[in-house]
Design a protein around this motif. Structure first.
Motif, PDB file in Angstrom:
ATOM      1  N   ARG A 102      -4.440   4.413  -1.550  1.00  0.00           N
ATOM      2  CA  ARG A 102      -3.333   3.467  -1.410  1.00  0.00           C
ATOM      3  C   ARG A 102      -2.005   4.210  -1.415  1.00  0.00           C
ATOM      4  N   ALA A 103      -1.923   5.254  -2.241  1.00  0.00           N
ATOM      5  CA  ALA A 103      -0.672   5.999  -2.346  1.00  0.00           C
ATOM      6  C   ALA A 103      -0.327   6.722  -1.049  1.00  0.00           C
ATOM      7  N   LYS A 104      -1.315   6.835  -0.148  1.00  0.00           N
ATOM      8  CA  LYS A 104      -1.035   7.474   1.136  1.00  0.00           C
ATOM      9  C   LYS A 104      -0.296   6.551   2.082  1.00  0.00           C
ATOM     10  N   GLY A 105      -0.295   5.268   1.757  1.00  0.00           N
ATOM     11  CA  GLY A 105       0.383   4.318   2.625  1.00  0.00           C
ATOM     12  C   GLY A 105      -0.488   3.800   3.748  1.00  0.00           C
ATOM     13  N   ILE A 106      -1.821   3.977   3.634  1.00  0.00           N
ATOM     14  CA  ILE A 106      -2.680   3.419   4.674  1.00  0.00           C
ATOM     15  C   ILE A 106      -2.924   1.938   4.389  1.00  0.00           C
ATOM     16  N   SER A 107      -3.369   1.229   5.431  1.00  0.00           N
ATOM     17  CA  SER A 107      -3.484  -0.218   5.285  1.00  0.00           C
ATOM     18  C   SER A 107      -4.649  -0.576   4.372  1.00  0.00           C
ATOM     19  N   GLU A 108      -4.553  -1.772   3.804  1.00  0.00           N
ATOM     20  CA  GLU A 108      -5.576  -2.229   2.872  1.00  0.00           C
ATOM     21  C   GLU A 108      -6.944  -2.297   3.553  1.00  0.00           C
ATOM     22  N   LYS A 109      -6.915  -2.628   4.855  1.00  0.00           N
ATOM     23  CA  LYS A 109      -8.162  -2.695   5.613  1.00  0.00           C
ATOM     24  C   LYS A 109      -8.838  -1.318   5.649  1.00  0.00           C
ATOM     25  N   GLN A 110      -8.023  -0.308   5.893  1.00  0.00           N
ATOM     26  CA  GLN A 110      -8.541   1.064   5.917  1.00  0.00           C
ATOM     27  C   GLN A 110      -9.055   1.477   4.544  1.00  0.00           C
ATOM     28  N   VAL A 111      -8.298   1.085   3.520  1.00  0.00           N
ATOM     29  CA  VAL A 111      -8.714   1.430   2.157  1.00  0.00           C
ATOM     30  C   VAL A 111     -10.085   0.822   1.894  1.00  0.00           C
ATOM     31  N   ILE A 168      12.499  -1.476  -4.235  1.00  0.00           N
ATOM     32  CA  ILE A 168      11.094  -1.275  -3.885  1.00  0.00           C
ATOM     33  C   ILE A 168      10.236  -2.459  -4.309  1.00  0.00           C
ATOM     34  N   LEU A 169      10.628  -3.066  -5.408  1.00  0.00           N
ATOM     35  CA  LEU A 169       9.809  -4.161  -5.936  1.00  0.00           C
ATOM     36  C   LEU A 169       9.870  -5.394  -5.051  1.00  0.00           C
ATOM     37  N   LYS A 170      10.891  -5.455  -4.149  1.00  0.00           N
ATOM     38  CA  LYS A 170      11.027  -6.644  -3.317  1.00  0.00           C
ATOM     39  C   LYS A 170      10.531  -6.422  -1.897  1.00  0.00           C
ATOM     40  N   LEU A 171      10.082  -5.210  -1.590  1.00  0.00           N
ATOM     41  CA  LEU A 171       9.627  -4.932  -0.225  1.00  0.00           C
ATOM     42  C   LEU A 171       8.328  -5.672   0.065  1.00  0.00           C
ATOM     43  N   ASN A 172       8.099  -5.979   1.361  1.00  0.00           N
ATOM     44  CA  ASN A 172       6.811  -6.574   1.694  1.00  0.00           C
ATOM     45  C   ASN A 172       5.765  -5.474   1.877  1.00  0.00           C
ATOM     46  N   GLU A 173       4.531  -5.901   2.052  1.00  0.00           N
ATOM     47  CA  GLU A 173       3.397  -4.975   2.088  1.00  0.00           C
ATOM     48  C   GLU A 173       3.596  -3.888   3.146  1.00  0.00           C
ATOM     49  N   HIS A 174       4.100  -4.286   4.310  1.00  0.00           N
ATOM     50  CA  HIS A 174       4.282  -3.331   5.393  1.00  0.00           C
ATOM     51  C   HIS A 174       5.350  -2.295   5.041  1.00  0.00           C
ATOM     52  N   GLU A 175       6.463  -2.787   4.485  1.00  0.00           N
ATOM     53  CA  GLU A 175       7.567  -1.877   4.162  1.00  0.00           C
ATOM     54  C   GLU A 175       7.179  -0.892   3.065  1.00  0.00           C
ATOM     55  N   ILE A 176       6.437  -1.382   2.072  1.00  0.00           N
ATOM     56  CA  ILE A 176       6.078  -0.491   0.970  1.00  0.00           C
ATOM     57  C   ILE A 176       5.119   0.585   1.462  1.00  0.00           C
ATOM     58  N   ARG A 177       4.296   0.231   2.459  1.00  0.00           N
ATOM     59  CA  ARG A 177       3.359   1.229   2.984  1.00  0.00           C
ATOM     60  C   ARG A 177       4.082   2.348   3.718  1.00  0.00           C
ATOM     61  N   GLN A 178       5.242   2.000   4.310  1.00  0.00           N
ATOM     62  CA  GLN A 178       6.032   3.037   4.966  1.00  0.00           C
ATOM     63  C   GLN A 178       6.554   4.056   3.957  1.00  0.00           C
ATOM     64  N   ILE A 179       6.796   3.571   2.736  1.00  0.00           N
ATOM     65  CA  ILE A 179       7.351   4.464   1.713  1.00  0.00           C
ATOM     66  C   ILE A 179       6.265   5.293   1.049  1.00  0.00           C
ATOM     67  N   ARG A 180       5.132   4.647   0.789  1.00  0.00           N
ATOM     68  CA  ARG A 180       4.033   5.347   0.117  1.00  0.00           C
ATOM     69  C   ARG A 180       3.551   6.534   0.949  1.00  0.00           C
ATOM     70  N   GLY A 181       3.504   7.677   0.322  1.00  0.00           N
ATOM     71  CA  GLY A 181       2.963   8.844   1.002  1.00  0.00           C
ATOM     72  C   GLY A 181       3.986   9.547   1.856  1.00  0.00           C
ATOM     73  N   LYS A 182       5.020   8.820   2.301  1.00  0.00           N
ATOM     74  CA  LYS A 182       6.020   9.451   3.158  1.00  0.00           C
ATOM     75  C   LYS A 182       7.291   9.774   2.381  1.00  0.00           C
TER      76      LYS A 182
END
Lengths: 325, 324
Positions: free
Chosen positions: B214-223, A78-92
């Motif tokens: 942020r923990a929801k996984g939404i984009s920084e722009k949205q945040v 997880i620490l090496k994921l890019n911003e897009h990949e980590i967002r897929q994990i967060r919340g899901k």
């Protein structure tokens, strides 16, 4: 042994401030199993929240910095994921319940919108009505009538807000739920309700959980395994029976000793003496040695390793070295 | 909500009375005889005396004040001493020019202020943040007329790109003549808006609900947009409202430097010629505008923050979201 969901390996997190470097999390390794609950217990400032946030890469940076280590989830770090990949994990895949329900909801959005937001971000194809529908379902699941979706956080009580936060956290059916002191800010009767609800939903949705708390009673009721953290290090880890009945580390002994007993007549409680060490200036050797009544010269100079004393019961103390027992 | 608006409008009455009281007495207690200014140096003593009686200046000050208030309540702001034209007509004639300038100025302030403030807050203590903070300090400190002079020196005199005087007729000419005064007026406000946006964003940025978002996984722009800015908006709207009110009333220097035919210049001219009814009329008008802008700002709060909305409506717990 059940399958591993998430594995933390030698994680080290520092806060780099003007006053010095704070070693908030130091060489922590933990394993979370599918469907199980791991309790993480420690005093305020022990690094619990930092550890939890690092699993979702939510540590404010600066000043927070992950120095080394790995957080393996589904074979990926997880620490090496890019911003897009980590967002897929967060919340899901991984979601989090924060400490203070009073401040964890956005005051200017309706609770419905806040639940819809997480669903939408992981299901962008969903239509407005569907989002509405599933946000309402989530509210009902946590025991709030769905027609309150149009109300704002200030119209809810503390316990209700925490339910809303739970609804947000579980909205995308996560595999891991991190609950960071979910009941600390609530009064005792509501605490029990909220914990029961978390447990019930967790079992229903087959979610694993990392439960952070400083309440050993909460751990005893809710967890399968416990890790005790002190000054950023895990000092003892094992299943409930091992930690509560075969307690090995002096700090854990101290923690358990400071719980008032209902059945025995006790004159005074036995608190753990002293204070947590200054995090910018940790003692050499064992971090707990200044407060430990069994500390020897060796404890003050040499750092004990964490070792298995049988059946996965891990302890970081020289007393439990072979030959010392 | 309507009850609140009516209450606020009624509250404007004591404010306006206070404003008229202060301006009336200041204007009348300063030295200089309006009759002499109107008739000139050559006028005879009899002519001056007759003029004073015509203007009602022979009566005691307090009587004149109440006469003025009485007329004002009947919608009569009097005639200008200088040209005997209706004060109200002249104010209404000049106000649109000032409004155009103020709106252009506040647009400059918004377009520069809010984005720079947001970036500054998100990149706190970086080179970017420090640079914008220093620039905004310069912007706040720079006197308007000085900046105006510098701008016209460069763009009008040296480069000859833009006109430096007057207000153009026709859309393109108007826009061209608007650029320099609007920049002059907007810069100071932009600097204030930058600082306000930054500080109010910084208050929001570390809030727990930002972590939740942020923990929801939404984009920084949205945040930034949905969670930070929306919560940071109230102080920003306050600052912008106050700035706009100031621009409406305080454009005197800028209007003078650029010969902009607005209320500000009308007031400067009237003050110089001790045209008391004109100054009074313009001041009262601006006070009304300022109060209205403030009222609008307070109403905007309720669109931004549901907690304020439920206070206004007093409906308590059952109030539902108002669709904006």
């Amino acid at each position: 042994m059940a399958d591993t969901l998430l594995e933390i390996k030698n994680l080290k997190i520092n806060y780099e401030t003007d006053d010095g470097i704070v070693e908030a999390v130091n060489d922590v390794s933990l394993r979370l199993e599918v469907g199980k609950t791991l309790g993480l217990v420690g005093e305020t400032g022990a690094g619990k929240t930092t550890l939890a946030r690092s699993l979702m890469r939510l540590i404010p940076s600066p000043p927070g910095k992950i120095k080394s280590g790995e957080v393996l989830y589904g074979g990926k770090d997880i620490l090496k994921l890019n911003e897009h990949e980590i967002r897929q994990i967060r919340g899901k895949d991984i979601s989090m319940i924060f400490q203070d329900p009073m401040t964890s909801l956005n005051p200017v959005l309706t609770v419905g919108e806040q639940i819809e937001e997480v669903i939408q971000s992981h299901n962008p194809q969903m239509k407005k009505e569907e989002l509405h529908e599933s946000a309402g379902d989530m509210l009902e699941m946590v025991g709030i009538p769905r027609d309150r979706a149009g109300e704002f956080p200030h119209q809810f009580s503390g316990g209700m807000k925490q339910r809303v936060i739970i609804a947000i956290a579980l909205a995308c059916n996560p595999k891991l739920l991190i609950a960071d002191e979910p009941t600390t800010a609530l009064d005792v009767t509501i605490q029990a309700q909220v914990l029961d609800m978390i447990n019930e939903l967790k079992n229903k949705l087959h979610t694993s959980m990392l439960l952070i708390t400083h309440d050993l009673g909460v751990v005893a009721q809710n967890c399968d395994r416990v890790a005790i953290i002190y000054a950023g290090e895990i000092v003892e880890e094992g299943d409930l029976h091992q930690v509560f009945k075969k307690t090995a580390h002096p700090y854990t002994i101290g923690l358990l000793g400071s719980i008032p007993s209902l059945s025995e007549e006790v004159e005074r409680l036995n608190p753990v003496n002293g204070m947590m060490p200054d995090p910018t200036n940790l003692p050499k050797g064992c971090k707990f040695s200044p407060r430990c009544q069994y500390a020897t010269e060796r404890c003050k100079t040499e750092q004990p390793e964490i070792r298995d004393i049988g059946n996965g019961h891990l302890v970081r103390c020289f007393m439990k070295e072979k030959g010392n027992e | 909500m309507w009850k609140y608006i009516v209450k606020r409008l009624l509250l404007m009455i004591p404010i306006l009375l206070g404003v008229t009281f202060i301006v009336f007495f200041i204007m009348n207690l300063t030295p200089g005889d309006p009759a002499a200014i109107i008739l000139g140096d050559q006028a005879s003593a009899e002519a001056l005396a007759a003029k004073r009686i015509e203007l009602g200046l022979d009566k005691p000050l307090i009587v004149r004040y109440f006469t003025y208030i009485w007329d004002m309540l009947h919608g009569d702001l009097g005639l200008s001493y200088k040209n005997q034209l209706s004060v109200w007509d002249q104010v209404i004639d000049k106000f649109p020019n000032t409004a155009i300038l103020a709106i252009a100025g506040i647009l400059v302030a918004l377009v520069i202020g809010i984005p720079v403030g947001i970036i500054s807050a998100k990149k706190q203590y970086t080179v970017l943040d420090n640079t914008s903070m220093i620039l905004s300090l310069v912007g706040v400190s720079m006197p308007n007329f000085w900046l105006g002079l510098l701008l016209s020196l460069l763009f009008a005199l040296k480069l000859g790109w833009l006109p430096s005087q007057g207000m153009g007729t026709g859309f393109v000419a108007l826009l061209r003549s608007l650029i320099l005064p609007a920049l002059t007026l907007g810069t100071g406000s932009a600097a204030t808006v930058v600082r306000m946006t930054r500080s109010s964003m910084l208050e929001v940025i570390r809030q727990d609900y930002i972590s939740t978002a942020r923990a929801k996984g939404i984009s920084e722009k949205q945040v930034t947009k949905r969670h930070m800015l929306k919560n940071a908006m109230i102080p920003i709207v306050t600052a912008v409202g106050l700035q706009f009110g100031q621009l409406l009333g305080g454009a005197m220097l800028t209007e003078t430097v650029f010969s902009w035919p607005g209320l500000g210049r009308l007031m400067v001219d009237s003050i110089n010629s001790k045209d008391i009814p004109m100054v009074m009329g313009a001041t009262i008008f601006l006070a009304i505008m300022f109060s209205l802008v403030n009222l609008i700002v307070d109403l905007v709060y309720s669109f931004i923050d549901p907690r304020i909305r439920s206070q206004y409506s007093k409906a308590g717990f059952k109030s539902r979201r108002i669709k904006v």
